[in-house]
Design a protein around this motif. Structure first.
Motif, short mmCIF file in Angstrom:
data_model
loop_
_atom_site.label_atom_id
_atom_site.label_comp_id
_atom_site.label_asym_id
_atom_site.label_seq_id
_atom_site.Cartn_x
_atom_site.Cartn_y
_atom_site.Cartn_z
N VAL A 111 0.83 -1.21 0.00
CA VAL A 111 0.00 0.00 0.00
C VAL A 111 0.86 1.25 0.00
CG1 VAL A 111 -1.82 1.24 1.24
CG2 VAL A 111 -1.83 -1.26 1.19
N THR B 184 3.13 -0.19 5.00
CA THR B 184 1.79 -0.78 5.03
C THR B 184 1.60 -1.76 3.89
OG1 THR B 184 0.88 1.22 6.03
CG2 THR B 184 -0.69 -0.30 5.03
N GLN C 267 -1.30 -4.83 2.63
CA GLN C 267 -2.62 -5.42 2.82
C GLN C 267 -2.49 -6.91 2.53
OE1 GLN C 267 -5.96 -3.43 0.93
NE2 GLN C 267 -7.05 -5.36 0.63
N GLY D 227 -3.86 5.05 8.65
CA GLY D 227 -5.15 5.69 8.39
C GLY D 227 -5.21 6.52 7.13
N TRP D 228 -4.06 7.02 6.67
CA TRP D 228 -4.11 7.84 5.46
C TRP D 228 -3.58 7.13 4.21
CZ3 TRP D 228 0.95 8.69 3.96
CH2 TRP D 228 1.93 8.72 4.96
N LEU D 229 -2.87 6.04 4.39
CA LEU D 229 -2.56 5.18 3.25
C LEU D 229 -3.74 4.22 3.10
CD1 LEU D 229 1.22 4.37 3.78
CD2 LEU D 229 0.21 5.64 1.88
N ARG D 230 -4.48 4.34 2.02
CA ARG D 230 -5.77 3.67 1.91
C ARG D 230 -5.64 2.25 1.36
NH1 ARG D 230 -8.60 6.00 5.29
NH2 ARG D 230 -10.42 4.94 4.37
N THR D 231 -6.19 1.30 2.08
CA THR D 231 -6.29 -0.06 1.60
C THR D 231 -7.52 -0.18 0.70
OG1 THR D 231 -7.47 -0.61 3.64
CG2 THR D 231 -5.10 -1.06 3.58
N SER D 232 -7.61 -1.28 -0.05
CA SER D 232 -8.71 -1.42 -1.01
C SER D 232 -10.05 -1.68 -0.33
CB SER D 232 -8.40 -2.54 -2.00
OG SER D 232 -8.35 -3.80 -1.34
N ARG D 233 -10.02 -2.05 0.94
CA ARG D 233 -11.23 -2.28 1.72
C ARG D 233 -10.90 -2.00 3.17
NH1 ARG D 233 -11.71 -8.79 2.78
NH2 ARG D 233 -12.74 -8.00 4.64
N THR D 234 -11.94 -1.86 4.00
CA THR D 234 -11.71 -1.66 5.43
C THR D 234 -11.14 -2.94 6.02
OG1 THR D 234 -13.56 -0.11 5.59
CG2 THR D 234 -12.76 -1.09 7.65
N ASP E 152 -10.52 3.96 11.86
CA ASP E 152 -11.91 3.81 11.44
C ASP E 152 -12.62 2.86 12.42
OD1 ASP E 152 -14.31 3.10 10.19
OD2 ASP E 152 -13.42 3.09 8.18
#
Length: 280
Positions: A71, A75, A77, A92-99, A118
């Motif tokens: 990610v 990070t 995933q 929290g600010w490096l976004r994964t493809s889903r929660t 989150d």
């Protein structure tokens, strides 16, 4: 409804019907440690075809593929065959493809953790002990088809002093694989650390060249772990070639055009591979 768990030392998450359980009196047995304890006479698992006349396994029944995606920074995933998603050093600010269902964190810098995750995240695992600074934190979490545990290490403070147990190496055991994330590692590992870690088929290694450990020290750790797949991460400034140059012909290396890959026990390379994912 998903419930966020900030899990403390050996806490028991007694949630009826939940996929999450934190082990207490009878902790989950680590397959990675069991195999490590058997060295040097280890016998690795192999696939035995069904007996004559027995129904063949279908692809749907053999759920073994794990998807690992870089990610950013530290990070990754990790998506399991059973549909569980785990994010390492989650900020929290490096976004994964889903929660994610589970996130791990370390506190060296704000790029490795967030204090406001989150609420939809199922379990938040800190690599340090918030309640008793300096004391080891211990996580033993079973979620779906994954088992997540940690091995505490020390961390260097902003002033340069070492803080005991301020970092964690997180280990995800899934589909027969042992996947380790070294976190913001600031010192070489002891024999005790290696024993607690056990076997790592895949290891995520910071290669910044000094913010964590120098390339020479980090390469010694990688060589001793002898993982099948080595995933560089946390590159700041130093070119990744500086890290690659520390290894001889006993290791292969590959610069990938993709941010992720699919892996299983069957597809692990026979020779250790340093795989540099896109974005590193």
């Amino acid at each position: 409804m998903m419930l966020k768990l900030v899990l403390s030392t050996m806490a028991l998450a007694a949630l009826a019907g939940s996929a999450f359980s934190q082990q207490s009196e009878r902790p989950q047995v680590s397959q990675c440690q069991l195999i490590a304890e058997g060295l040097p006479h280890v016998q690795y698992a192999n696939f035995t075809p069904p007996a004559s006349g027995a129904p063949a396994l279908t692809l749907a029944q053999v759920q073994e593929d794990v998807v690992i995606t870089f990610v950013g920074h530290s990070t990754f995933q990790i998506d399991t065959p059973g549909g569980i998603s785990i994010a390492t050093d989650f900020n929290g600010w490096l976004r994964t493809s889903r929660t994610p269902d589970v996130v791990t964190m370390n506190k060296a810098h704000s790029s490795h953790y967030t204090l406001t995750p989150d609420p939809a995240i199922g379990a938040v695992l800190h690599g340090w002990n918030e309640a008793e600074p300096g004391q080891p934190i211990q996580h033993r979490l079973v979620v779906g088809d994954a088992y997540v545990r940690n091995v505490p290490t020390d961390i260097r403070s902003w002033g340069g002093a070492m803080e005991p147990n301020g970092n964690s190496i997180f280990i995800i055991e899934v589909a027969g694989l042992c996947i380790g994330h070294l976190g913001h590692l600031h010192h070489e590992l002891t024999d005790t650390h290696y024993g607690e870690i056990g076997r790592l088929d895949i290891v995520m290694v910071p290669v910044d060249g000094g913010l964590t450990l120098g390339a020479d020290s980090m390469s010694r750790i990688v060589k001793r772990l002898r993982s099948a797949v080595i995933l560089p991460m946390h590159r700041r400034g130093a070119p990744v070639e500086s890290f690659l140059s520390m290894f001889d012909g006993g290791f292969d290396s590959q610069i990938s055009e993709n941010r992720g890959f699919t892996v299983s026990m069957r597809t692990l390379p026979k020779k250790p591979l340093i795989l540099v994912l896109q974005g590193v």
